[in-house]
Design an enzyme around this catalytic site. Structure first.
Site, short mmCIF file in Angstrom:
data_model
loop_
_atom_site.label_atom_id
_atom_site.label_comp_id
_atom_site.label_asym_id
_atom_site.label_seq_id
_atom_site.Cartn_x
_atom_site.Cartn_y
_atom_site.Cartn_z
N GLY A 37 -32.66 14.95 68.59
CA GLY A 37 -33.00 13.54 68.67
C GLY A 37 -33.38 13.04 67.30
N ASP B 260 -38.93 5.37 75.54
CA ASP B 260 -37.55 5.87 75.44
C ASP B 260 -37.05 6.30 76.82
OD1 ASP B 260 -35.21 6.40 74.05
OD2 ASP B 260 -35.82 8.40 73.41
N LEU C 159 -29.68 23.22 72.44
CA LEU C 159 -29.58 22.19 73.48
C LEU C 159 -29.15 20.84 72.94
CD1 LEU C 159 -32.72 22.98 75.68
CD2 LEU C 159 -30.32 23.38 76.28
#
Length: 257
Positions: free
Chosen positions: A34, A149, A31
């Site tokens: 980060g 975030d 996917l």
């Protein structure tokens, strides 16, 4: 660097082989990644339900500080029982790296909606969406958690409802004197989340913007916004006196009740 990308691509292949051989899941696809983790879409063999497997990035293998941060994300997700945040199904060790499996949220991020689909949000729509987001932020803060975030890739729209993902930077809320805050993004209190909410709202408002000049201007100049919306954004973004809480920000939202 190319060698780091190559090493992580190799790790993805190892994860795929491991899942196929050792777990109750079927590997679907990679996917993304980060700061701390890499994520994969997997399918439960028995239920055929999709989940997200998140594993610590191999470059952090020897970083105790990063491992602690990754384990804190697990702790926070296990603590939260909110319908708009993914729930954890299981945790474990994969290829000597900690991982966890959580709910897969099948929706579109606002990054996809704005930049891929070209969706435009009028002022009233943008404020209504922000109202829903602030309500969810208040629920997080009431649990003692600050997300830190809340960017457009981390907020999804699913059948008209918002979902918040990626708590990799989330932390436990602290009492922080605003005068000591140097970077609102990193603040470990409500200031950080409200600052991100301000930028989130700006992205929604800019979705209808058509530039008329090549000259770069401030958002206050480029966007034709009512004075109360400008004032509201300036408080979210700490340009003017910030809100004392997410609840105050919600109460002050310039939207017709």
């Amino acid at each position: 660097m190319w060698w780091r990308k190559s090493r992580e691509a190799k790790f993805d292949n190892e994860v795929q082989r491991y899942i196929t051989k050792h777990s109750d899941f079927i590997f679907i696809k990679f996917l993304g990644y980060g700061s701390y983790g890499r994520t994969y879409l997997v399918e439960d063999v028995s239920s055929h339900k999709h989940y997200v497997l998140k594993c610590l990035r191999p470059k952090h293998r020897r970083s105790n500080k990063t491992k602690h941060k990754f384990m804190q994300e697990i702790q926070i997700l296990e603590q939260l029982t909110l319908p708009f945040v993914p729930s954890i199904k299981m945790t474990g060790i994969l290829l000597d790296m900690p991982y966890f499996v959580m709910d897969y949220v099948d929706g579109q991020t606002f990054e996809q909606l704005i930049f891929d689909d070209g969706q435009k949000f009028k002022i009233t729509e943008a404020l209504s969406i922000t109202q829903q987001l602030l309500t969810q932020v208040i629920s997080l803060h009431n649990k003692g958690i600050v997300h830190r975030d809340l960017r457009i890739p981390n907020i999804l729209l699913v059948e008209g409802n918002l979902h918040i993902i990626d708590l990799g930077l989330a932390t436990y809320m602290k009492e922080v004197d605003f005068a000591t805050i140097r970077n609102p993004k990193r603040a470990e209190n409500h200031i950080s989340d409200l600052y991100f909410v301000g930028h989130f709202l700006l992205f929604l408002l800019y979705s209808t913007y058509e530039p008329t000049s090549r000259k770069e201007k401030s958002w206050q100049e480029e966007l034709s916004l009512p004075a109360e919306v400008v004032s509201y954004l300036e408080r979210l973004l700490c340009i003017n006196e910030p809100f004392q809480s997410a609840a105050e920000a919600l109460q002050s939202l310039p939207i017709k009740k």
